[in-house]
Design an enzyme around this catalytic site. Structure first.
Site, PDB file in Angstrom:
ATOM      1  N   ASP A  60       0.871  -1.168   0.000  1.00 39.53           N
ATOM      2  CA  ASP A  60       0.000   0.000   0.000  1.00 39.53           C
ATOM      3  C   ASP A  60       0.912   1.223   0.000  1.00 39.53           C
ATOM      4  OD1 ASP A  60      -1.737   2.094   0.456  1.00 39.53           O
ATOM      5  OD2 ASP A  60      -2.856   1.072   2.037  1.00 39.53           O
ATOM      6  N   TYR A 156      -6.309  16.170 -10.164  1.00 41.52           N
ATOM      7  CA  TYR A 156      -5.558  15.424 -11.173  1.00 41.52           C
ATOM      8  C   TYR A 156      -4.436  16.294 -11.731  1.00 41.52           C
ATOM      9  CZ  TYR A 156      -4.703  12.392 -15.202  1.00 41.52           C
ATOM     10  OH  TYR A 156      -4.118  11.559 -16.126  1.00 41.52           O
ATOM     11  N   LYS A 160      -0.252  15.684 -11.498  1.00 43.39           N
ATOM     12  CA  LYS A 160       0.572  15.483 -12.685  1.00 43.39           C
ATOM     13  C   LYS A 160       1.598  16.599 -12.859  1.00 43.39           C
ATOM     14  CE  LYS A 160      -1.502  11.679 -13.542  1.00 43.39           C
ATOM     15  NZ  LYS A 160      -0.845  10.419 -13.142  1.00 43.39           N
TER      16      LYS A 160
END
Length: 280
Positions: A60, A156, A160
């Site tokens: 994990d 998002y 990135k």
């Protein structure tokens, strides 16, 4: 002959699984991470069948101690690390693609800054000493065009864009040790799951575009070729579009096509970061 070793995080399915398959086909010993033991065993079996060695490790990437233990195991069992592919990410596709502004979507979308951006940092932190001891290598951080254009919203995009800058800054620290750090933008991926879905269950517009999607192995082939390139340190710190690197290295997709670059429509990574010059 010493076998090359790779770690591909988040590789029990999707893009990571395809990257691991590509590296395994190239003869690597590949450590695959994910949270599903059954999926990891299946992915490792694919690599073994392709002539490589696949080792599934339940990990994990929210757990820093588990990540540390992963690389300690790689060191103990293999004594080297040539490639780290940072692909693990907390992605919720249905919520990401849902219409509406970020404050109307579930708050857990921000998890990809933790498992995505932060987890990339932790994995590289644990891997770097082993790669330096190996004498060189490549860290490839998986990113996307959403770093420079609106795609799936701010969580998002932040994950990135942060990944690209982190790859750049890591390159500055790793350059003296012959370890390259790059960020790589794949295209739209024809994953195993997407291939398995009956086309009548997909939106017609998506079905029409599927022939342009690239196999997940393509990015893995690009990463392997970059690692093999004796001039790879010339590219350290850069954000690379997999399709453009494939064209430069003359790498085709599994079906023989040249994957598409979306730089003209979704944005380009060129000239975003600057290395200060010594003015002394």
């Amino acid at each position: 002959m010493v076998q090359s070793v790779a770690v591909v995080t988040g590789s029990s399915r999707g893009l990571g699984r395809g990257i691991a398959r590509a590296l395994g086909t190239g003869g690597f010993k590949v450590y695959l991470t994910g949270r599903n033991q059954e999926e990891l065993e299946s992915a490792a079996a694919e690599i073994n069948a392709a002539g490589g060695v696949g080792v599934g490790v339940v990990c994990d990437h929210r757990d820093d101690e588990a990540v540390k233990a992963l690389f300690e195991r790689v060191d103990k069992e293999s004594g080297r690390l040539d490639i780290l592919v940072n692909n693990a990410a907390a992605v919720y596709p249905a919520d990401l693609s849902a219409p509406g502004p970020f404050w109307e979507k579930p708050l857990h979308l921000v998890d990809m800054i933790d498992v995505g951006l932060r987890s990339n940092y932790v994995a590289a932190y644990a891997a770097a000493p082993l790669m330096i001891a190996t004498g060189g290598g490549l860290i490839a951080h998986i990113s996307f065009y959403g770093a420079v254009s609106y795609f799936h919203g701010p969580a998002y995009g932040a994950a990135k864009a942060g990944t690209d800058k982190m790859a750049f800054d890591m390159a500055a620290d790793l350059r003296p040790h012959n370890v390259a750090s790059v960020s790589i933008w794949p295209g739209f991926i024809l994953s195993d799951m997407l291939k398995s879905l009956p086309k009548e269950h997909l939106p017609p517009a998506l079905v029409e575009r599927l022939p342009t999607f690239e196999a997940p192995e393509f990015t893995g082939k690009v990463i392997e070729r970059l690692w093999q390139d004796p001039q790879r340190m010339q590219f350290t710190g850069e954000t690379l579009i997999a399709a453009e690197e494939g064209e430069r290295y003359d790498i085709k997709d599994l079906d023989g096509k040249q994957p598409l670059s979306y730089a003209s429509s979704m944005g380009s990574p060129k000239n975003r970061f600057h290395i200060p010059q010594d003015e002394s």
